[in-house]
Design a protein around this motif. Sequence first.
Motif, PDB file in Angstrom:
ATOM      1  N   LYS A  70       1.181  -6.856  13.204  1.00  0.00           N
ATOM      2  CA  LYS A  70       1.597  -7.849  14.197  1.00  0.00           C
ATOM      3  C   LYS A  70       2.964  -8.440  13.877  1.00  0.00           C
ATOM      4  CE  LYS A  70      -3.077  -8.961  15.589  1.00  0.00           C
ATOM      5  NZ  LYS A  70      -4.084  -9.982  15.801  1.00  0.00           N
ATOM      6  N   LYS A  71       3.828  -7.617  13.261  1.00  0.00           N
ATOM      7  CA  LYS A  71       5.170  -8.062  12.917  1.00  0.00           C
ATOM      8  C   LYS A  71       6.249  -7.207  13.558  1.00  0.00           C
ATOM      9  CE  LYS A  71       4.019 -10.088   8.485  1.00  0.00           C
ATOM     10  NZ  LYS A  71       4.351 -10.152   7.067  1.00  0.00           N
ATOM     11  N   VAL A  72       5.989  -5.905  13.693  1.00  0.00           N
ATOM     12  CA  VAL A  72       7.010  -4.971  14.164  1.00  0.00           C
ATOM     13  C   VAL A  72       6.431  -4.110  15.283  1.00  0.00           C
ATOM     14  CG1 VAL A  72       8.544  -3.074  13.533  1.00  0.00           C
ATOM     15  CG2 VAL A  72       8.024  -4.842  11.847  1.00  0.00           C
ATOM     16  N   ILE A  73       7.156  -4.026  16.390  1.00  0.00           N
ATOM     17  CA  ILE A  73       6.821  -3.080  17.452  1.00  0.00           C
ATOM     18  C   ILE A  73       7.640  -1.820  17.173  1.00  0.00           C
ATOM     19  CG2 ILE A  73       7.006  -2.532  19.909  1.00  0.00           C
ATOM     20  CD1 ILE A  73       4.891  -4.583  19.442  1.00  0.00           C
ATOM     21  N   THR A  74       6.967  -0.690  17.033  1.00  0.00           N
ATOM     22  CA  THR A  74       7.637   0.583  16.800  1.00  0.00           C
ATOM     23  C   THR A  74       7.402   1.468  18.014  1.00  0.00           C
ATOM     24  OG1 THR A  74       7.226   0.390  14.444  1.00  0.00           O
ATOM     25  CG2 THR A  74       7.826   2.558  15.259  1.00  0.00           C
ATOM     26  N   GLU A  75       8.471   2.011  18.544  1.00  0.00           N
ATOM     27  CA  GLU A  75       8.356   2.855  19.734  1.00  0.00           C
ATOM     28  C   GLU A  75       9.015   4.194  19.454  1.00  0.00           C
ATOM     29  OE1 GLU A  75       9.158   2.654  24.518  1.00  0.00           O
ATOM     30  OE2 GLU A  75      10.045   1.131  23.245  1.00  0.00           O
ATOM     31  N   LEU A  76       8.249   5.247  19.613  1.00  0.00           N
ATOM     32  CA  LEU A  76       8.742   6.612  19.467  1.00  0.00           C
ATOM     33  C   LEU A  76       9.055   7.143  20.852  1.00  0.00           C
ATOM     34  CD1 LEU A  76       9.202   9.259  17.885  1.00  0.00           C
ATOM     35  CD2 LEU A  76       6.773   9.719  18.162  1.00  0.00           C
ATOM     36  N   LYS A  77      10.293   7.568  21.057  1.00  0.00           N
ATOM     37  CA  LYS A  77      10.712   8.074  22.363  1.00  0.00           C
ATOM     38  C   LYS A  77      11.390   9.428  22.205  1.00  0.00           C
ATOM     39  CE  LYS A  77      11.691   3.927  25.045  1.00  0.00           C
ATOM     40  NZ  LYS A  77      11.013   4.258  26.279  1.00  0.00           N
ATOM     41  N   ALA A  78      11.249  10.249  23.204  1.00  0.00           N
ATOM     42  CA  ALA A  78      11.980  11.517  23.274  1.00  0.00           C
ATOM     43  C   ALA A  78      12.979  11.392  24.419  1.00  0.00           C
ATOM     44  CB  ALA A  78      11.025  12.676  23.512  1.00  0.00           C
ATOM     45  N   VAL A  79      14.093  10.770  24.107  1.00  0.00           N
ATOM     46  CA  VAL A  79      15.163  10.585  25.084  1.00  0.00           C
ATOM     47  C   VAL A  79      16.484  10.908  24.408  1.00  0.00           C
ATOM     48  CG1 VAL A  79      13.944   8.826  26.416  1.00  0.00           C
ATOM     49  CG2 VAL A  79      15.400   8.121  24.526  1.00  0.00           C
ATOM     50  N   GLU A  80      17.484  11.225  25.208  1.00  0.00           N
ATOM     51  CA  GLU A  80      18.795  11.538  24.627  1.00  0.00           C
ATOM     52  C   GLU A  80      19.578  10.283  24.293  1.00  0.00           C
ATOM     53  OE1 GLU A  80      21.069  14.628  26.337  1.00  0.00           O
ATOM     54  OE2 GLU A  80      19.299  15.798  26.872  1.00  0.00           O
ATOM     55  N   SER A  81      19.330   9.200  25.018  1.00  0.00           N
ATOM     56  CA  SER A  81      20.007   7.945  24.714  1.00  0.00           C
ATOM     57  C   SER A  81      19.178   6.787  25.263  1.00  0.00           C
ATOM     58  CB  SER A  81      21.412   7.919  25.306  1.00  0.00           C
ATOM     59  OG  SER A  81      21.340   7.990  26.715  1.00  0.00           O
ATOM     60  N   LEU A  82      19.393   5.624  24.697  1.00  0.00           N
ATOM     61  CA  LEU A  82      18.705   4.424  25.163  1.00  0.00           C
ATOM     62  C   LEU A  82      19.491   3.790  26.293  1.00  0.00           C
ATOM     63  CD1 LEU A  82      17.691   2.871  21.741  1.00  0.00           C
ATOM     64  CD2 LEU A  82      16.191   3.954  23.406  1.00  0.00           C
ATOM     65  N   GLY A 109       4.394 -11.270  20.524  1.00  0.00           N
ATOM     66  CA  GLY A 109       4.740 -12.299  19.559  1.00  0.00           C
ATOM     67  C   GLY A 109       5.452 -11.748  18.333  1.00  0.00           C
ATOM     68  N   CYS A 110       5.716 -10.442  18.326  1.00  0.00           N
ATOM     69  CA  CYS A 110       6.457  -9.835  17.211  1.00  0.00           C
ATOM     70  C   CYS A 110       7.920 -10.254  17.299  1.00  0.00           C
ATOM     71  CB  CYS A 110       6.358  -8.309  17.257  1.00  0.00           C
ATOM     72  SG  CYS A 110       4.715  -7.674  16.928  1.00  0.00           S
ATOM     73  N   ARG A 111       8.584 -10.281  16.145  1.00  0.00           N
ATOM     74  CA  ARG A 111       9.988 -10.677  16.106  1.00  0.00           C
ATOM     75  C   ARG A 111      10.939  -9.492  16.026  1.00  0.00           C
ATOM     76  NH1 ARG A 111      10.429 -14.870  11.320  1.00  0.00           N
ATOM     77  NH2 ARG A 111      11.900 -13.227  10.871  1.00  0.00           N
ATOM     78  N   LEU A 112      10.408  -8.316  15.728  1.00  0.00           N
ATOM     79  CA  LEU A 112      11.273  -7.175  15.458  1.00  0.00           C
ATOM     80  C   LEU A 112      10.782  -5.941  16.197  1.00  0.00           C
ATOM     81  CD1 LEU A 112      13.699  -6.359  13.694  1.00  0.00           C
ATOM     82  CD2 LEU A 112      12.097  -5.817  11.886  1.00  0.00           C
ATOM     83  N   GLY A 113      11.713  -5.230  16.841  1.00  0.00           N
ATOM     84  CA  GLY A 113      11.400  -3.976  17.514  1.00  0.00           C
ATOM     85  C   GLY A 113      12.215  -2.854  16.892  1.00  0.00           C
ATOM     86  N   TYR A 114      11.629  -1.670  16.816  1.00  0.00           N
ATOM     87  CA  TYR A 114      12.271  -0.532  16.153  1.00  0.00           C
ATOM     88  C   TYR A 114      12.026   0.717  16.969  1.00  0.00           C
ATOM     89  CZ  TYR A 114      13.696   2.235  12.060  1.00  0.00           C
ATOM     90  OH  TYR A 114      14.340   3.066  11.184  1.00  0.00           O
ATOM     91  N   TRP A 115      13.105   1.394  17.352  1.00  0.00           N
ATOM     92  CA  TRP A 115      12.987   2.646  18.090  1.00  0.00           C
ATOM     93  C   TRP A 115      13.137   3.817  17.131  1.00  0.00           C
ATOM     94  CZ3 TRP A 115      16.485  -0.649  21.120  1.00  0.00           C
ATOM     95  CH2 TRP A 115      15.910  -1.072  22.332  1.00  0.00           C
TER      96      TRP A 115
END
Length: 86
Positions: free
Chosen positions: A43-55, A71-77
């Motif tokens: 419940k601290k980091v949202i991690t998202e795995l994507k297959a895209v060429e760019s954000l 309520g997480c403070r940090l997101g990571y792609w």
Amino acid sequence: MVENELLRVIFDCALKVHEPLSHDYLSLLMKSACFVLICSLNKKVITELKAVESLTNVHLAQMMTYLRLSGCRLGYWLIQCDTLKK
């Protein structure tokens, strides 16, 4: 575990998974238009795995929504693309 330590663990695990995958598999993954895996770690980091060429700004808006709702403070792609750069 603080957020920065979690990010290091996430990144190290992503490298371990990515390295043995063949270029053909990654190219096939990139061709799938909508491959997304989202998880919350401790419940601290949202991690998202994507297959895209760019954000895009849409991806940023999605992440901001995930962070606000969780309520997480940090997101990571983790972006699956043809090459992984350290």
